[in-house]
Design a protein around this motif. Structure first.
Motif, mmCIF file in Angstrom:
data_model
loop_
_atom_site.group_PDB
_atom_site.id
_atom_site.type_symbol
_atom_site.label_atom_id
_atom_site.label_comp_id
_atom_site.label_asym_id
_atom_site.label_seq_id
_atom_site.Cartn_x
_atom_site.Cartn_y
_atom_site.Cartn_z
ATOM 1 N N UNK A 154 0.844 -1.197 0.000
ATOM 2 C CA UNK A 154 0.000 0.000 0.000
ATOM 3 C C UNK A 154 0.880 1.248 0.000
ATOM 4 N N UNK A 155 0.309 2.354 -0.461
ATOM 5 C CA UNK A 155 1.002 3.634 -0.364
ATOM 6 C C UNK A 155 0.967 4.100 1.078
ATOM 7 N N UNK A 156 1.780 5.066 1.417
ATOM 8 C CA UNK A 156 1.742 5.691 2.738
ATOM 9 C C UNK A 156 0.597 6.704 2.771
ATOM 10 N N UNK A 157 -0.019 6.915 3.930
ATOM 11 C CA UNK A 157 -1.081 7.929 4.018
ATOM 12 C C UNK A 157 -0.604 9.324 3.610
ATOM 13 N N UNK A 158 0.691 9.585 3.787
ATOM 14 C CA UNK A 158 1.266 10.874 3.400
ATOM 15 C C UNK A 158 2.204 10.723 2.202
ATOM 16 N N UNK A 159 1.862 9.828 1.295
ATOM 17 C CA UNK A 159 2.688 9.564 0.121
ATOM 18 C C UNK A 159 3.021 10.863 -0.623
ATOM 19 N N UNK A 160 4.281 11.076 -1.006
ATOM 20 C CA UNK A 160 4.638 12.268 -1.771
ATOM 21 C C UNK A 160 3.843 12.341 -3.077
ATOM 22 N N UNK A 161 3.471 13.561 -3.459
ATOM 23 C CA UNK A 161 2.660 13.733 -4.664
ATOM 24 C C UNK A 161 2.824 15.145 -5.213
ATOM 25 N N UNK A 162 2.345 15.312 -6.429
ATOM 26 C CA UNK A 162 2.112 16.639 -6.979
ATOM 27 C C UNK A 162 0.913 16.549 -7.906
ATOM 28 N N UNK A 163 0.390 17.693 -8.313
ATOM 29 C CA UNK A 163 -0.751 17.744 -9.215
ATOM 30 C C UNK A 163 -0.340 18.307 -10.563
ATOM 31 N N UNK A 164 -0.972 17.785 -11.623
ATOM 32 C CA UNK A 164 -0.917 18.418 -12.931
ATOM 33 C C UNK A 164 -2.344 18.868 -13.236
ATOM 34 N N UNK A 165 -2.578 19.358 -14.448
ATOM 35 C CA UNK A 165 -3.908 19.904 -14.722
ATOM 36 C C UNK A 165 -5.012 18.863 -14.675
ATOM 37 N N UNK A 166 -4.687 17.602 -14.922
ATOM 38 C CA UNK A 166 -5.727 16.572 -14.907
ATOM 39 C C UNK A 166 -5.304 15.284 -14.208
ATOM 40 N N UNK A 167 -4.214 15.343 -13.431
ATOM 41 C CA UNK A 167 -3.747 14.126 -12.766
ATOM 42 C C UNK A 167 -3.207 14.397 -11.365
ATOM 43 N N UNK A 168 -3.360 13.401 -10.537
ATOM 44 C CA UNK A 168 -2.638 13.314 -9.273
ATOM 45 C C UNK A 168 -1.472 12.378 -9.527
ATOM 46 N N UNK A 169 -0.257 12.828 -9.228
ATOM 47 C CA UNK A 169 0.926 12.009 -9.474
ATOM 48 C C UNK A 169 1.581 11.652 -8.141
ATOM 49 N N UNK A 170 1.537 10.381 -7.779
ATOM 50 C CA UNK A 170 2.233 9.884 -6.593
ATOM 51 C C UNK A 170 3.642 9.494 -7.009
ATOM 52 N N UNK A 171 4.608 9.644 -6.091
ATOM 53 C CA UNK A 171 5.956 9.215 -6.457
ATOM 54 C C UNK A 171 6.701 8.627 -5.271
#
Length: 209
Positions: A154-171
């Protein structure tokens, strides 16, 4: 007249200026909001960005080792609809090491209030976002044949991310999910797929149309 309506429906991007921390063996370029319209929020946003830049520099061991060389930069991933999302990246190399190490942070802000969003705040309260996003990440790992260091759960509850205009990007950072050679591993998820997790307060709603 039409131009005025368009500006009301789609607020202009916030103005960004680049700054540099320049010291012996270190050059890190980072962004700051420089927009009078959002002057109050800019103070909070800029302080958060600067603190994260300093944290990333510390991770390289620059202060402890006089042979460590550091470079850093940033990317604006989203700057529209009064949302600002960006990544800060810092690379450090210490003489004699097999390779350097890169560190990255994702930051997402409301440019009106200066609020820094956590991953959980993108969704309605109590939404099962961890399970939902983890299912999509697991699917992508399988489809893209990513050789994980450990079985993915599973991902972490505070998984690093950023947003683009139409996506949530987890990394995932280096070594967190896959071997160093695979670098940062990114998982884009369409905001349209996230609708079941959203409510009217979700910042993702601003990007939904």
């Amino acid at each position: 007249m039409l131009r005025g309506i368009a500006m009301t429906l789609y607020p202009l991007p916030v103005e960004i200026r680049s700054y540099v921390i320049h010291k012996p063996r270190l050059k890190v370029i980072f962004p700051q909001v420089d927009d009078k319209k959002y002057a109050h929020a800019a103070v909070q946003i800029n302080q958060m960005i600067y603190r994260n830049v300093l944290d990333l520099i510390r991770l390289t061991g620059y202060e402890e080792n006089e042979t460590t060389e550091v470079q850093g930069s940033y990317e604006i991933k989203l700057n529209e609809r009064e949302l600002l999302s960006l990544t800060l990246t810092v690379y450090g190399y210490t003489k004699g090491a097999a390779h350097g190490m890169t560190y990255q942070r994702g930051l997402t802000f409301d440019v009106n209030s200066g609020h820094h969003y956590t991953l959980a705040e993108l969704f309605r309260p109590s939404a099962p976002y961890v399970a939902f996003l983890s299912k999509d990440v697991a699917r992508q790992i399988q489809e893209r044949e990513i050789p994980t260091l450990e079985p993915f759960t599973a991902i972490a509850p505070d998984q690093p991310f950023y947003l683009t205009d139409k996506s949530l990007v987890l990394f995932y950072d280096l070594y967190q999910l896959a071997a160093y050679v695979y670098g940062f591993v990114y998982f884009p998820i369409s905001i349209y797929a996230l609708q079941p997790l959203m409510d009217e307060q979700s910042p993702l709603n601003k990007l939904y149309y």
